[in-house]
Scaffold this motif. Structure first.
Motif, PDB file in Angstrom:
ATOM      1  N   THR A  24       0.832  -1.194   0.000  1.00  0.00           N
ATOM      2  CA  THR A  24       0.000   0.000   0.000  1.00  0.00           C
ATOM      3  C   THR A  24       0.874   1.253   0.000  1.00  0.00           C
ATOM      4  O   THR A  24       0.668   2.168  -0.782  1.00  0.00           O
ATOM      5  CB  THR A  24      -0.924   0.013   1.227  1.00  0.00           C
ATOM      6  N   GLU A  25       1.870   1.279   0.900  1.00  0.00           N
ATOM      7  CA  GLU A  25       2.760   2.437   0.963  1.00  0.00           C
ATOM      8  C   GLU A  25       4.046   2.089   1.698  1.00  0.00           C
ATOM      9  O   GLU A  25       4.114   1.082   2.412  1.00  0.00           O
ATOM     10  CB  GLU A  25       2.077   3.620   1.643  1.00  0.00           C
ATOM     11  N   TRP A  26       5.042   2.930   1.494  1.00  0.00           N
ATOM     12  CA  TRP A  26       6.253   2.837   2.301  1.00  0.00           C
ATOM     13  C   TRP A  26       6.923   4.194   2.392  1.00  0.00           C
ATOM     14  O   TRP A  26       6.692   5.091   1.601  1.00  0.00           O
ATOM     15  CB  TRP A  26       7.223   1.779   1.767  1.00  0.00           C
ATOM     16  N   ASP A  27       7.754   4.327   3.446  1.00  0.00           N
ATOM     17  CA  ASP A  27       8.672   5.450   3.604  1.00  0.00           C
ATOM     18  C   ASP A  27      10.082   4.879   3.624  1.00  0.00           C
ATOM     19  O   ASP A  27      10.329   3.836   4.250  1.00  0.00           O
ATOM     20  CB  ASP A  27       8.419   6.195   4.917  1.00  0.00           C
ATOM     21  N   TRP A  28      10.994   5.568   2.962  1.00  0.00           N
ATOM     22  CA  TRP A  28      12.384   5.111   2.877  1.00  0.00           C
ATOM     23  C   TRP A  28      13.300   6.309   3.069  1.00  0.00           C
ATOM     24  O   TRP A  28      12.973   7.424   2.626  1.00  0.00           O
ATOM     25  CB  TRP A  28      12.623   4.481   1.502  1.00  0.00           C
ATOM     26  N   SER A  29      14.413   6.091   3.740  1.00  0.00           N
ATOM     27  CA  SER A  29      15.394   7.165   3.884  1.00  0.00           C
ATOM     28  C   SER A  29      16.786   6.571   3.940  1.00  0.00           C
ATOM     29  O   SER A  29      16.982   5.426   4.365  1.00  0.00           O
ATOM     30  CB  SER A  29      15.140   7.996   5.147  1.00  0.00           C
ATOM     31  N   ARG A  30      17.749   7.374   3.504  1.00  0.00           N
ATOM     32  CA  ARG A  30      19.154   6.988   3.665  1.00  0.00           C
ATOM     33  C   ARG A  30      19.888   8.198   4.210  1.00  0.00           C
ATOM     34  O   ARG A  30      19.675   9.340   3.768  1.00  0.00           O
ATOM     35  CB  ARG A  30      19.764   6.475   2.368  1.00  0.00           C
ATOM     36  N   SER A  31      20.777   7.942   5.185  1.00  0.00           N
ATOM     37  CA  SER A  31      21.482   9.012   5.875  1.00  0.00           C
ATOM     38  C   SER A  31      22.970   8.691   5.932  1.00  0.00           C
ATOM     39  O   SER A  31      23.353   7.571   6.297  1.00  0.00           O
ATOM     40  CB  SER A  31      20.950   9.174   7.303  1.00  0.00           C
ATOM     41  N   ALA A  32      23.806   9.650   5.590  1.00  0.00           N
ATOM     42  CA  ALA A  32      25.256   9.494   5.697  1.00  0.00           C
ATOM     43  C   ALA A  32      25.684   9.814   7.129  1.00  0.00           C
ATOM     44  O   ALA A  32      25.397  10.888   7.644  1.00  0.00           O
ATOM     45  CB  ALA A  32      25.962  10.422   4.712  1.00  0.00           C
ATOM     46  N   MET A  33      26.377   8.860   7.768  1.00  0.00           N
ATOM     47  CA  MET A  33      26.810   9.015   9.148  1.00  0.00           C
ATOM     48  C   MET A  33      28.254   9.528   9.201  1.00  0.00           C
ATOM     49  O   MET A  33      29.004   9.433   8.227  1.00  0.00           O
ATOM     50  CB  MET A  33      26.687   7.687   9.892  1.00  0.00           C
ATOM     51  N   LYS A  34      28.648  10.039  10.373  1.00  0.00           N
ATOM     52  CA  LYS A  34      29.975  10.660  10.513  1.00  0.00           C
ATOM     53  C   LYS A  34      31.110   9.677  10.294  1.00  0.00           C
ATOM     54  O   LYS A  34      32.189  10.069   9.836  1.00  0.00           O
ATOM     55  CB  LYS A  34      30.094  11.293  11.902  1.00  0.00           C
ATOM     56  N   ASP A  35      30.900   8.405  10.628  1.00  0.00           N
ATOM     57  CA  ASP A  35      31.978   7.427  10.480  1.00  0.00           C
ATOM     58  C   ASP A  35      32.094   6.877   9.067  1.00  0.00           C
ATOM     59  O   ASP A  35      32.876   5.955   8.815  1.00  0.00           O
ATOM     60  CB  ASP A  35      31.792   6.284  11.480  1.00  0.00           C
TER      61      ASP A  35
END
Length: 301
Positions: free
Chosen positions: A178-189
């Motif tokens: 039906t639906e989704w949320d997706w995210s990608r985040s660059a971390m400090k390490d």
């Protein structure tokens, strides 16, 4: 690939100075294609290779472009290292992915032409099901990469950081989601944190929270609480897992069924900037939206 199935490769990138961004999606059996959907409903031959497209979106103050021309099987070719879609192509040379773009934007017919070279800093062979039956799968290929962009139209040259993943399915996407949320985040390490929230808040949902390390590790983490974000101009609901308030820095795409944005939030104790997207499948397959899509997704051949 089975009839009615799909495969796509997704890239997003941001310049080191923060002034330019892009997303590129190469589709086999485009899940957004109204032509593919109409063919399935008529019971016609639905070979996914007959419904391919290269979606290119450029984001900058100087020039915004968007193109997604679908092409039939006579204009496409795929093998182990190359995917040709009309006048554009993607080529893996063993070390990097070269994308040669020659497209025309819509609705204004403005040219997008040039090259994008993506250099993975670590390749992954990770894949996980998104549904209980395992008929839909996702995995990052190069979640931490460098990118070189050299475009002639519009004139742009820049370097930045990028992300590459892939989705594939053995059936139309509307049969499972039906639906989704997706995210990608660059971390400090140097790692990349991905939150994939499938069917958010529902009993049949799946929440993936994975950290992809610089040297090939894949480590689950506890996703922070969902934060409700402001609805888009098309009134699309969206959510982001965050340890604090979430700020919408820039709305990149806003359609009746899909949105992409740059967000600022907190994750694992760090402030992060994230690419975030939401897909609402019932809106995508509604007859009204399907009738609108050819204006944004013309077909050749």
């Amino acid at each position: 690939m089975p009839s009615g199935g799909y495969l796509w490769w997704y890239i997003d990138a941001l310049s080191d100075d923060g002034q330019h961004g892009l997303s590129i999606i190469a589709f086999v059996g485009s899940v957004f294609s109204p032509y593919y959907a109409w063919a399935r409903r008529r019971g016609n031959h639905t070979n996914p290779d007959n419904f391919c497209a290269l979606n290119v979106a450029l984001y900058s103050r100087q020039a915004r472009r968007w193109s997604m021309t679908e092409r039939g099987a006579a204009h496409n070719h795929r093998d182990r290292t190359r995917f040709v879609i009309g006048p554009s192509q993607l080529h893996w040379n063993g070390q990097s992915l070269c994308i040669e773009i020659d497209e025309v934007g819509v609705p204004l017919p403005r040219r997008i032409r040039g090259t994008v070279n993506l250099h993975p800093q670590q390749l992954f062979h990770f894949s996980t099901p998104l549904d209980a039956a395992g008929r839909h799968r996702w995995g990052p290929l190069a979640p931490r990469s460098r990118v070189e962009v050299d475009l002639r139209h519009p004139a742009q040259r820049w370097h930045g950081h990028a992300y590459l993943d892939s989705n594939e399915g053995d059936e139309p996407i509307e049969r499972a989601f039906t639906e989704w949320d997706w995210s990608r985040s660059a971390m400090k390490d140097g790692s990349t944190a991905v939150i994939y929230d499938v069917e958010p808040g529902r009993a049949n949902g799946r929440l993936l929270a994975l950290r992809f390390g610089r040297h090939g590790s894949v480590v689950p983490f506890e996703a922070p609480p969902r934060c409700e974000l402001p609805r888009t101009a098309w009134r699309l609901a969206r959510r982001m897992g965050s340890e604090g308030p979430v700020q919408v820095v820039q709305q990149l795409e806003d359609t009746p069924f899909y949105q992409r944005a740059m967000l600022c939030s907190r994750l694992m104790g760090e402030p992060v900037t994230s690419f975030h997207e939401t897909l609402h499948v019932p809106r995508l397959v509604s007859p009204v939206v399907q009738a609108m899509l050819p204006w944004r997704m013309p077909r050749r051949g």
